[in-house]
Design an enzyme around this catalytic site. Sequence first.
Site, PDB file in Angstrom:
ATOM      1  N   CYS A  96      30.227  37.450 127.184  1.00  0.00           N
ATOM      2  CA  CYS A  96      29.700  38.665 126.556  1.00  0.00           C
ATOM      3  C   CYS A  96      29.653  38.583 125.033  1.00  0.00           C
ATOM      4  O   CYS A  96      28.798  37.863 124.510  1.00  0.00           O
ATOM      5  CB  CYS A  96      30.498  39.859 127.051  1.00  0.00           C
ATOM      6  N   HIS A 195      31.872  40.003 133.313  1.00  0.00           N
ATOM      7  CA  HIS A 195      33.323  40.194 133.288  1.00  0.00           C
ATOM      8  C   HIS A 195      33.797  40.321 134.737  1.00  0.00           C
ATOM      9  O   HIS A 195      33.018  40.108 135.677  1.00  0.00           O
ATOM     10  CB  HIS A 195      33.661  41.520 132.570  1.00  0.00           C
TER      11      HIS A 195
HETATM   12  N1  GLN Z   1      29.846  44.412 121.617  1.00  0.00           N
HETATM   13  C1  GLN Z   1      28.907  43.645 122.425  1.00  0.00           C
HETATM   14  C2  GLN Z   1      27.873  44.570 123.131  1.00  0.00           C
HETATM   15  O1  GLN Z   1      28.096  45.753 123.241  1.00  0.00           O
HETATM   16  C3  GLN Z   1      29.643  42.824 123.468  1.00  0.00           C
HETATM   17  C4  GLN Z   1      30.340  43.667 124.524  1.00  0.00           C
HETATM   18  C5  GLN Z   1      31.301  42.856 125.399  1.00  0.00           C
HETATM   19  O2  GLN Z   1      31.849  41.838 124.972  1.00  0.00           O
HETATM   20  N2  GLN Z   1      31.557  43.352 126.645  1.00  0.00           N
HETATM   21  O3  GLN Z   1      26.859  44.071 123.612  1.00  0.00           O
END
Ligand code: GLN
Length: 244
Positions: A96, A195
């Site tokens: 992510c 995730h």
């Molecule tokens: N902050 C980034 C987004 O909102 C990554 C989010 C995350 O790592 N789950 O896309």
Amino acid sequence: MVPVLNLVHLYPGLLNLYGDRGNIITLKQRMAWRNMELRVHQVGLGEDFPDVPVDLLFMGGDQDREQVVVVDDLRERLAGRLSALVDDGVPFLAVCGSYQLLQRYYHPARGPDLIGLGIFDAHTVHPGPDVARCVGNIVARWDLGTIVGFENHGGRTYLEGDTAPLARVVAGFGNNGQDGTEGARVHNVFGTYIHGSLLPKNPAFADLLLRLALDRRFRDIELSPLDDSLEEAARRSAIARTAS
Ligand code: GLN
């Protein structure tokens, strides 16, 4: 002698919001079940790499705020070392927000673009805090079958050039909710929005990373099969619920 692999966990104190450390616990346990050892070395902001051969790299996800804190240290201090390890075939799992920082740039919900490492020929744009995030269960198809998990990101990633996606979305959003791609792969670098944690729910992915690392370091070590029947039952259920 027990075969030992060294994993470097990047920014564990910052990129840790979504339980992605479960991926490391899975790799460690799947090595232990085979009478092998995974040693985990943490590299935080301003910290040097350990003086060991690096066999695996991992970086987890987090909010824009933590990505802003990490990005300059990642690019200015670690980019050269990471690029050399990637070129040498070290398997790297980036989830992510970390996946985004390995691209050319990430345009966050607010503030200036975060310039990434450019390992992935891709970029990410967050459409702003008023646009719905990409949140929910995801099922995607890849070389080893099906990946299941959970995604929670605002950013939308667009692969460029001939960058290969990691998987094709069956249900869920993936990179951007439009083109059906999820994640990206270049060399042995795997970027994903999934995730869950990812690896406990997808044992074949965990074993692929271990096999790549073992083959690179030891050449002739077999990865004995494990009883993943519990995970396979949970995956079938997740697929049935998510992709129905
Ligand atoms: N902050 C980034 C987004 O909102 C990554 C989010 C995350 O790592 N789950 O896309």
